[in-house]
Design a protein around this motif. Structure first.
Motif, PDB file in Angstrom:
ATOM      1  N   ALA A  36       0.754  -1.023   0.174  1.00 14.44           N
ATOM      2  CA  ALA A  36       0.147   0.081   0.088  1.00 14.44           C
ATOM      3  C   ALA A  36       0.981   1.422  -0.014  1.00 14.44           C
ATOM      4  CB  ALA A  36      -0.742   0.089   1.196  1.00 14.44           C
ATOM      5  N   VAL A  86      -5.278   2.715  -2.779  1.00 12.41           N
ATOM      6  CA  VAL A  86      -4.616   2.766  -1.383  1.00 12.41           C
ATOM      7  C   VAL A  86      -5.476   2.856  -0.298  1.00 12.41           C
ATOM      8  CG1 VAL A  86      -2.980   4.087  -0.113  1.00 12.41           C
ATOM      9  CG2 VAL A  86      -2.743   4.012  -2.546  1.00 12.41           C
ATOM     10  N   LEU A  89      -7.063  -0.739   0.077  1.00 12.37           N
ATOM     11  CA  LEU A  89      -6.115  -1.632   0.605  1.00 12.37           C
ATOM     12  C   LEU A  89      -5.945  -1.631   1.979  1.00 12.37           C
ATOM     13  CD1 LEU A  89      -3.354  -1.382  -2.360  1.00 12.37           C
ATOM     14  CD2 LEU A  89      -4.746  -3.337  -1.860  1.00 12.37           C
ATOM     15  N   GLU A  90      -5.880  -0.221   2.454  1.00 14.45           N
ATOM     16  CA  GLU A  90      -5.728  -0.290   4.034  1.00 14.45           C
ATOM     17  C   GLU A  90      -6.909  -0.742   4.722  1.00 14.45           C
ATOM     18  OE1 GLU A  90      -4.669   3.848   4.180  1.00 14.45           O
ATOM     19  OE2 GLU A  90      -2.449   3.642   3.683  1.00 14.45           O
TER      20      GLU A  90
END
Length: 285
Positions: A36, A86, A89-90
């Motif tokens: 990420a 991003v 993904l986190e």
């Protein structure tokens, strides 16, 4: 004693299950967090490219200026999609892996509690065996020792059952989570690349439509003006104006430039290495 050995065998399997989860989920967490971060860095570099393209476009002739600014706008859209990538993904990959740090510690505490009960059971069994060898005629002492062994054996049996249920639930949830976490990862990547491909196709078309002959006419006209004999069509200024078909104030470019400013203020945190480490709860962005 055979019962104790049977429990030992069961617990070793449980301990291995938890140890493997601790090892690999910790590595997955560290790698996905790094993935990420690298994606965020790529987004930042692409933002810089967008800004550079705009700066360059403002120095060129009308046709190329318009083309390059439209091209930069398309690249800025891709970075907006990458920003969403991003964040997802986190949220859907890194955070669920981080939560295993707490869950693993709780499960390990259950195993530790069982081991304490098991050790006490073994201790009482050994004590009883010694009494049988040294004082076989002391029925009162033997009876008391047998009673203690019975109590700790019942406690060990109950603790073993509780541990089995805990590990069974842990294993079931772990298998489901592995499937979901990596399914989410693949989905996030597919969505981003599908959107990016669509925008890149548009960006390619804008470059392909560029009419460099018109810019060459303008360039030659400027040369003619400089030599004192102008015979070409009117030349447009190379400075940006409000009548241009593309404006750098579009939403995608604004978000791109804002991210660039924000990223210059960020500092990276330590890379997470192990799910059991106290630093497990820290994920650099």
């Amino acid at each position: 004693m055979n019962i104790v050995l049977s429990r030992d065998s069961q617990v070793r399997i449980m301990e291995n299950t938890v140890a493997n989860a601790e090892k690999y989920f910790g590595q997955f967490c560290a790698l996905m967090a790094s993935y990420a971060r690298k994606t965020a860095k790529l987004r930042d570099k692409s933002d810089l490219l967008v800004k550079q393209l705009i700066d360059y476009a403002n120095t060129e002739n009308p046709e190329l200026r318009s083309t390059m600014k439209n091209f930069a706008e398309e690249l800025a859209k891709v970075q907006d999609y990458r920003q969403a990538e991003v964040e997802r993904l986190e949220t859907k990959v890194v955070e669920p892996l981080k939560r295993y740090g707490v869950q693993l510690k709780q499960t390990q505490a259950e195993i530790k509690r069982f081991n304490k009960v098991r050790n006490n059971e073994i201790k009482q069994l050994e004590k009883l065996e010694r009494l049988r060898q040294k004082s076989p005629s002391d029925r009162h002492t033997l009876s008391q020792a047998e009673s203690n062994v019975h109590k700790v054996s019942v406690d060990a049996s109950r603790t073993t059952q509780q541990l089995k249920e805990t590990i069974d639930e842990f294993q079931k949830q772990k298998l489901k989570d592995v499937q979901k976490i990596f399914s989410d990862f693949v989905t996030i990547e597919m969505v981003f690349h599908a959107k990016a491909l669509e925008v890149y196709s548009s960006a390619f078309q804008k470059l392909d439509d560029y009419d460099f002959e018109r810019d060459m006419e303008d360039f030659r006209a400027k040369i003619q003006i400089a030599s004192g004999s102008y015979d070409a069509r009117p030349v447009s200024t190379t400075n940006p104006s409000s009548t241009l078909p593309w404006s750098a104030s579009s939403q995608s470019v604004r978000s791109t430039l804002q991210r660039q400013e924000d990223s210059e203020e960020d500092s990276e945190e330590n890379v997470l290495q192990d799910v059991s480490n106290p630093e497990y709860t820290q994920i650099r962005r």
